[in-house]
Design a protein around this motif. Structure first.
Motif, short mmCIF file in Angstrom:
data_model
loop_
_atom_site.label_atom_id
_atom_site.label_comp_id
_atom_site.label_asym_id
_atom_site.label_seq_id
_atom_site.Cartn_x
_atom_site.Cartn_y
_atom_site.Cartn_z
N PHE A 125 46.81 2.19 -21.52
CA PHE A 125 45.21 2.80 -21.76
C PHE A 125 44.47 1.78 -21.28
CE2 PHE A 125 47.40 6.03 -24.31
CZ PHE A 125 47.01 7.24 -23.66
N SER A 126 43.48 2.10 -20.56
CA SER A 126 42.44 1.00 -20.43
C SER A 126 41.21 1.21 -21.52
CB SER A 126 41.75 1.34 -19.04
OG SER A 126 40.62 0.47 -18.92
N GLY A 127 40.68 0.07 -21.71
CA GLY A 127 39.57 -0.16 -22.84
C GLY A 127 38.39 0.98 -22.51
N ALA A 128 38.08 0.97 -21.26
CA ALA A 128 37.04 2.14 -20.85
C ALA A 128 37.35 3.46 -21.37
CB ALA A 128 37.01 1.75 -19.27
N VAL A 129 38.49 3.87 -21.09
CA VAL A 129 38.85 5.09 -21.77
C VAL A 129 38.68 5.46 -23.03
CG1 VAL A 129 40.69 6.91 -21.89
CG2 VAL A 129 40.67 5.30 -20.11
N LEU A 130 38.48 4.57 -24.02
CA LEU A 130 38.34 4.67 -25.45
C LEU A 130 36.91 4.28 -25.79
CD1 LEU A 130 41.84 3.61 -26.72
CD2 LEU A 130 40.96 5.77 -26.34
N LEU A 131 36.22 3.90 -24.94
CA LEU A 131 34.77 3.28 -25.35
C LEU A 131 33.89 4.16 -26.19
CD1 LEU A 131 33.34 1.60 -21.96
CD2 LEU A 131 34.15 0.35 -23.96
N ILE A 132 33.89 5.46 -26.10
CA ILE A 132 33.17 6.33 -26.84
C ILE A 132 33.66 6.41 -28.29
CG2 ILE A 132 32.26 8.60 -27.21
CD1 ILE A 132 32.11 8.91 -24.13
N PRO A 133 34.88 6.66 -28.46
CA PRO A 133 35.21 6.39 -29.87
C PRO A 133 35.34 5.22 -30.43
CG PRO A 133 37.21 7.18 -28.28
CD PRO A 133 36.05 7.03 -27.60
N LEU A 134 35.50 4.09 -29.67
CA LEU A 134 35.36 2.95 -30.23
C LEU A 134 33.92 2.40 -30.61
CD1 LEU A 134 37.64 0.47 -27.87
CD2 LEU A 134 38.22 1.04 -30.37
N TYR A 135 32.81 2.98 -29.77
CA TYR A 135 31.54 2.75 -30.13
C TYR A 135 31.17 3.66 -31.51
CZ TYR A 135 26.50 3.03 -29.88
OH TYR A 135 25.12 2.95 -30.39
N ILE A 151 35.56 -8.68 -31.39
CA ILE A 151 37.01 -9.39 -31.88
C ILE A 151 37.81 -8.27 -31.87
CG2 ILE A 151 37.78 -10.63 -33.60
CD1 ILE A 151 35.21 -12.15 -33.44
N VAL A 152 37.28 -7.25 -32.72
CA VAL A 152 38.19 -6.18 -33.28
C VAL A 152 38.85 -5.35 -32.40
CG1 VAL A 152 38.23 -4.03 -34.76
CG2 VAL A 152 36.96 -5.74 -35.52
N PRO A 153 38.14 -4.81 -31.36
CA PRO A 153 38.67 -4.16 -30.09
C PRO A 153 39.71 -4.84 -29.26
CG PRO A 153 36.37 -3.38 -30.33
CD PRO A 153 36.40 -4.64 -31.32
N ALA A 217 38.91 -12.63 -20.86
CA ALA A 217 38.37 -11.76 -19.63
C ALA A 217 38.05 -10.34 -19.82
CB ALA A 217 39.82 -11.70 -18.77
N GLN A 218 38.23 -9.89 -21.09
CA GLN A 218 38.07 -8.63 -21.29
C GLN A 218 36.64 -8.35 -22.24
OE1 GLN A 218 41.09 -6.67 -23.48
NE2 GLN A 218 40.43 -7.60 -25.48
N GLN A 219 35.83 -9.33 -22.08
CA GLN A 219 34.65 -9.32 -23.06
C GLN A 219 33.71 -8.49 -22.50
OE1 GLN A 219 33.90 -13.50 -24.01
NE2 GLN A 219 35.89 -13.66 -25.14
N PHE A 220 33.42 -8.29 -21.14
CA PHE A 220 32.44 -7.93 -20.33
C PHE A 220 31.81 -6.40 -21.13
CE2 PHE A 220 30.16 -5.81 -16.81
CZ PHE A 220 29.09 -6.51 -16.76
N ILE A 221 33.12 -5.52 -20.81
CA ILE A 221 32.57 -4.09 -21.09
C ILE A 221 32.38 -3.96 -22.56
CG2 ILE A 221 35.12 -3.61 -21.59
CD1 ILE A 221 34.56 -0.93 -20.08
N TYR A 222 33.15 -4.71 -23.42
CA TYR A 222 32.68 -4.66 -24.73
C TYR A 222 31.42 -5.05 -25.20
CZ TYR A 222 37.73 -3.33 -25.28
OH TYR A 222 39.08 -3.05 -25.28
N ALA A 223 31.04 -6.06 -24.45
CA ALA A 223 29.87 -6.63 -24.85
C ALA A 223 28.58 -5.99 -24.43
CB ALA A 223 29.57 -8.21 -24.17
N LEU A 224 28.66 -5.15 -23.29
CA LEU A 224 27.63 -4.37 -22.74
C LEU A 224 27.56 -3.02 -23.55
CD1 LEU A 224 27.82 -4.46 -18.95
CD2 LEU A 224 26.34 -5.68 -20.48
N THR A 225 28.69 -2.49 -24.33
CA THR A 225 28.60 -1.39 -24.89
C THR A 225 28.35 -1.41 -26.60
OG1 THR A 225 30.56 -0.57 -23.59
CG2 THR A 225 30.09 0.65 -25.52
#
Length: 286
Positions: A125-135, A151-153, A217-225
């Motif tokens: 699963f890509s992190g982008a798929v779970l952005l809404i539930p993670l938010y 850090i948590v995700p 490397a994976q901080q960009f999408i989490y930071a913006l969200t």
């Protein structure tokens, strides 16, 4: 016996040429983007798209490495945030993964196979798929606009692959070493600490490096969200600042990219010696 050729030197001259030629081609494809990016950082912005294209920069200088700090104010803070997030995520992953990988490798228990399968499925699963539930989860926990929101995700997505990687390495450690420690009266915890950990150090170092790089490397999408405050933004968001409305400051972007990866390179350089040091450590009973 000095006239006999060494047993390890069994390659013919043309085989040696093919081997080293293949290595050279592989390194050329691997290093070409980095070399080109570094040369772009030395070129003036006005000459980047000149025709005909020149690979080696004329009138090249390190001016972009000085001006990049003014184009994106607080760029040093972005680098610090990325290093802090990656270091904390790596420490948490190692704290959880090292004992978990040992348990999965050595102790049979009900549900071990399905649980490993779930870990493997998480990586699909890509992190982008779970952005809404993670938010929604971060908001309910009150972690938005904090370092923990990244850090948590990151830890959650890095643990499964780290468990699989380290478990595979621990399966290669001979069980006879543990059995000898048990015969001498050692406990499970003592055996894990004094026998398994030193022998598993090369695998732990590999997991540390891959986890640190993955978190970096994976901080960009989490930071913006999950963040809207500049003081918590990591390096990828800072690099995005070089993309203007009218043009992209490519030379400063490349310069900032090379400066930004220095912490990761330092961590890899400091840890690489443990790859060899841990191969034989702990094999001798003390």
């Amino acid at each position: 016996m000095s006239g006999r050729p060494a047993l390890i030197n069994r390659y013919r001259w043309w085989e040696t040429i093919l081997i080293y030629g293949g290595i050279a081609v592989f390194l050329a494809f691997l290093l070409a983007p980095f070399v080109e990016g570094f040369l772009v950082s030395l070129k003036p912005l006005s000459l980047l798209f000149s025709s005909p294209y020149r690979f080696w920069p004329e009138n090249g200088s390190f001016a972009a490495y000085r001006t990049m700090w003014q184009s994106v104010p607080g760029f040093g803070w972005y680098i610090f945030n990325s290093f802090l997030i990656s270091f904390t995520a790596t420490a948490v992953v190692l704290l959880l993964v090292v004992p978990a990988a040992y348990v999965f490798a050595r102790f049979p228990f009900r549900g071990r196979g399905p649980l490993l399968g779930i870990f493997l499925a998480v990586n699909m699963f890509s992190g982008a798929v779970l952005l809404i539930p993670l938010y929604r989860l971060m908001r309910s926990l009150g972690l938005l606009n904090t370092y923990f929101a990244m850090i948590v995700p990151g830890v959650a997505f890095l643990i499964p692959s780290a468990v699989w990687l380290l478990r595979t390495y621990m399966l290669r450690i001979p069980r006879e070493l543990e059995e000898a420690a048990y015969v001498d009266g050692a406990s499970y915890l003592y055996t894990f600490r004094r026998v398994i950990l030193p022998l598993a150090m090369p695998g732990i170092v590999v997991v540390t490096i891959t986890t640190f790089i993955g978190s970096y490397a994976q901080q960009f999408i989490y930071a913006l969200t999950f963040n809207s405050k500049t003081e918590y933004m990591p390096l990828p968001v800072g690099l995005f600042g070089y993309f203007g409305k009218q043009e992209v400051i490519w030379n400063e972007l490349m310069a900032a990219s090379f400066v930004g990866i220095l912490p990761a390179l330092v961590v890899i350089f400091l840890l690489q010696r443990y790859l060899v040091a841990g191969l034989t450590a702990g094999a001798v009973k003390q």
